[in-house]
Design an enzyme around this catalytic site. Structure first.
Site, PDB file in Angstrom:
ATOM      1  N   ILE A   1       8.228   0.378  -0.099  1.00  0.00           N
ATOM      2  CA  ILE A   1       7.815   0.762   1.261  1.00  0.00           C
ATOM      3  C   ILE A   1       8.463   2.103   1.570  1.00  0.00           C
ATOM      4  O   ILE A   1       9.688   2.257   1.454  1.00  0.00           O
ATOM      5  CB  ILE A   1       8.252  -0.318   2.268  1.00  0.00           C
ATOM      6  CG1 ILE A   1       7.473  -1.611   1.998  1.00  0.00           C
ATOM      7  CG2 ILE A   1       8.028   0.159   3.704  1.00  0.00           C
ATOM      8  CD1 ILE A   1       7.982  -2.811   2.760  1.00  0.00           C
ATOM      9  N   LEU A   2       7.640   3.066   1.931  1.00  0.00           N
ATOM     10  CA  LEU A   2       8.172   4.410   2.193  1.00  0.00           C
ATOM     11  C   LEU A   2       8.499   4.569   3.680  1.00  0.00           C
ATOM     12  O   LEU A   2       7.926   3.899   4.541  1.00  0.00           O
ATOM     13  CB  LEU A   2       7.171   5.471   1.743  1.00  0.00           C
ATOM     14  CG  LEU A   2       6.911   5.489   0.228  1.00  0.00           C
ATOM     15  CD1 LEU A   2       5.808   6.476  -0.122  1.00  0.00           C
ATOM     16  CD2 LEU A   2       8.191   5.810  -0.551  1.00  0.00           C
TER      17      LEU A   2
ATOM     18  N   ASN B   1      -4.551   2.667   1.739  1.00  0.00           N
ATOM     19  CA  ASN B   1      -4.022   1.547   0.961  1.00  0.00           C
ATOM     20  C   ASN B   1      -5.110   0.497   0.780  1.00  0.00           C
ATOM     21  O   ASN B   1      -6.032   0.394   1.586  1.00  0.00           O
ATOM     22  CB  ASN B   1      -2.827   0.930   1.707  1.00  0.00           C
ATOM     23  CG  ASN B   1      -2.164  -0.179   0.918  1.00  0.00           C
ATOM     24  OD1 ASN B   1      -1.993  -0.078  -0.300  1.00  0.00           O
ATOM     25  ND2 ASN B   1      -1.794  -1.249   1.598  1.00  0.00           N
ATOM     26  N   THR B   2      -4.991  -0.280  -0.284  1.00  0.00           N
ATOM     27  CA  THR B   2      -5.850  -1.461  -0.442  1.00  0.00           C
ATOM     28  C   THR B   2      -4.949  -2.690  -0.394  1.00  0.00           C
ATOM     29  O   THR B   2      -3.886  -2.710  -1.013  1.00  0.00           O
ATOM     30  CB  THR B   2      -6.656  -1.423  -1.758  1.00  0.00           C
ATOM     31  OG1 THR B   2      -7.355  -2.662  -1.923  1.00  0.00           O
ATOM     32  CG2 THR B   2      -5.776  -1.208  -2.973  1.00  0.00           C
ATOM     33  N   HIS B   3      -5.373  -3.691   0.366  1.00  0.00           N
ATOM     34  CA  HIS B   3      -4.559  -4.885   0.552  1.00  0.00           C
ATOM     35  C   HIS B   3      -5.384  -6.124   0.181  1.00  0.00           C
ATOM     36  O   HIS B   3      -6.541  -6.237   0.609  1.00  0.00           O
ATOM     37  CB  HIS B   3      -4.101  -4.985   2.013  1.00  0.00           C
ATOM     38  CG  HIS B   3      -3.198  -6.137   2.264  1.00  0.00           C
ATOM     39  ND1 HIS B   3      -1.883  -6.161   1.848  1.00  0.00           N
ATOM     40  CD2 HIS B   3      -3.430  -7.334   2.856  1.00  0.00           C
ATOM     41  CE1 HIS B   3      -1.337  -7.317   2.187  1.00  0.00           C
ATOM     42  NE2 HIS B   3      -2.246  -8.037   2.799  1.00  0.00           N
TER      43      HIS B   3
ATOM     44  N   ASP C   1       1.017  -2.592   6.352  1.00  0.00           N
ATOM     45  CA  ASP C   1      -0.279  -3.300   6.382  1.00  0.00           C
ATOM     46  C   ASP C   1      -0.873  -3.377   7.785  1.00  0.00           C
ATOM     47  O   ASP C   1      -1.441  -4.390   8.194  1.00  0.00           O
ATOM     48  CB  ASP C   1      -0.132  -4.728   5.797  1.00  0.00           C
ATOM     49  CG  ASP C   1       0.268  -4.700   4.325  1.00  0.00           C
ATOM     50  OD1 ASP C   1      -0.081  -3.723   3.640  1.00  0.00           O
ATOM     51  OD2 ASP C   1       0.928  -5.641   3.879  1.00  0.00           O
TER      52      ASP C   1
HETATM   53  C1  GRF Z   1      -3.810  -5.055  -5.677  1.00  0.00           C
HETATM   54  O1  GRF Z   1      -4.281  -6.321  -5.366  1.00  0.00           O
HETATM   55  C2  GRF Z   1      -3.439  -4.304  -4.415  1.00  0.00           C
HETATM   56  O2  GRF Z   1      -4.208  -4.620  -3.318  1.00  0.00           O
HETATM   57  C3  GRF Z   1      -2.027  -4.779  -4.188  1.00  0.00           C
HETATM   58  O3  GRF Z   1      -1.461  -4.776  -5.477  1.00  0.00           O
HETATM   59  C4  GRF Z   1      -2.467  -5.080  -6.436  1.00  0.00           C
HETATM   60  C5  GRF Z   1      -2.371  -4.051  -7.519  1.00  0.00           C
HETATM   61  O4  GRF Z   1      -3.068  -4.490  -8.664  1.00  0.00           O
HETATM   62  N1  GRF Z   1      -1.350  -3.957  -3.209  1.00  0.00           N
HETATM   63  P1  GRF Z   1      -2.918  -3.737 -10.086  1.00  0.00           P
HETATM   64  O5  GRF Z   1      -1.444  -3.660 -10.430  1.00  0.00           O
HETATM   65  O6  GRF Z   1      -3.520  -2.379  -9.939  1.00  0.00           O
HETATM   66  O7  GRF Z   1      -3.701  -4.615 -11.027  1.00  0.00           O
END
Ligand code: GRF
Length: 197
Positions: A87-88, A102-104, A140
């Protein structure tokens, strides 16, 4: 548009971004991980900014400054987090305000945090999903750019469910980033026209 990717893990999301031919100029990792080889194979410069501690004495602020310096050195305009495990702190959000994505692996605002997939399973939800959002200092929590639902199936483990979510992330995340690249290019073109008028 010059994209810098922050990654830590197995790097499968990173791989999807690399395969999508996005304008990625650097990959930054916080520890030795598979993301390094993936970036090298794609011919993208990698920087390892290794954490000196995972304990209470970790100097998050100093670490954040090192990441910001690296992003600036590569003249990054947009930061894409791809499973980055650190976490930055505030300086990166000041420097790249509204420019960190970001993708969550859950449908935010449900199941924030590092254990989103386990938490969704434990809660017994029948549907979870993937969220692409702007990252803010609050983890998030930033404005949502895209979401897609993923079913939780009988017999799912954290691994099977996470893999089903990641399959969506690998498609949705590059799509959203390309959209941002196109919007930025269109704005630049408009600025050029205005400058010439
Ligand atoms: C992903 O599900 C992302 O949303 C989460 O960490 C995972 C990364 O997956 N924050 P990978 O290491 O790229 O397979």
């Amino acid at each position: 548009m010059r994209i810098g990717i922050l990654a830590s893990g197995t790097g499968t999301i990173l791989q999807a971004l690399l395969d999508a031919d996005l304008p990625v100029v650097t990959v930054i990792v916080d520890r030795p991980c598979a993301a390094v080889e993936r970036a090298e194979r794609a011919g993208v410069p990698v920087e390892t900014i290794a954490r000196d501690s995972f304990g209470a004495d970790f100097d998050r602020l100093a670490y954040t400054h090192r990441v910001v310096d690296a992003l600036e050195r590569h003249e990054v305009d947009l930061v894409a987090m791809a499973g980055f495990g650190t976490i930055l702190d505030k300086p990166v959000h000041d420097r790249f305000a509204n420019r960190i994505v970001n993708t969550h692996p859950a449908l935010l605002p449900s199941f924030k945090g590092w254990h989103a997939v386990d938490d969704a399973l434990a809660a017994g939800v029948k549907v979870t999903g993937s969220t692409v959002h702007y990252a803010t200092l609050e983890v998030d929590d930033g404005p949502i750019l895209a979401q897609e639902a993923v079913p939780v199936l009988p017999g799912d483990t954290a691994e099977t469910l996470h893999e089903r979510i990641k399959a969506v992330e690998r498609r949705l995340y590059p799509e959203v980033l390309w959209q941002l690249v196109r919007e930025s290019d269109a704005n630049d073109a408009n600025d050029d026209k205005a400058g010439k008028a």
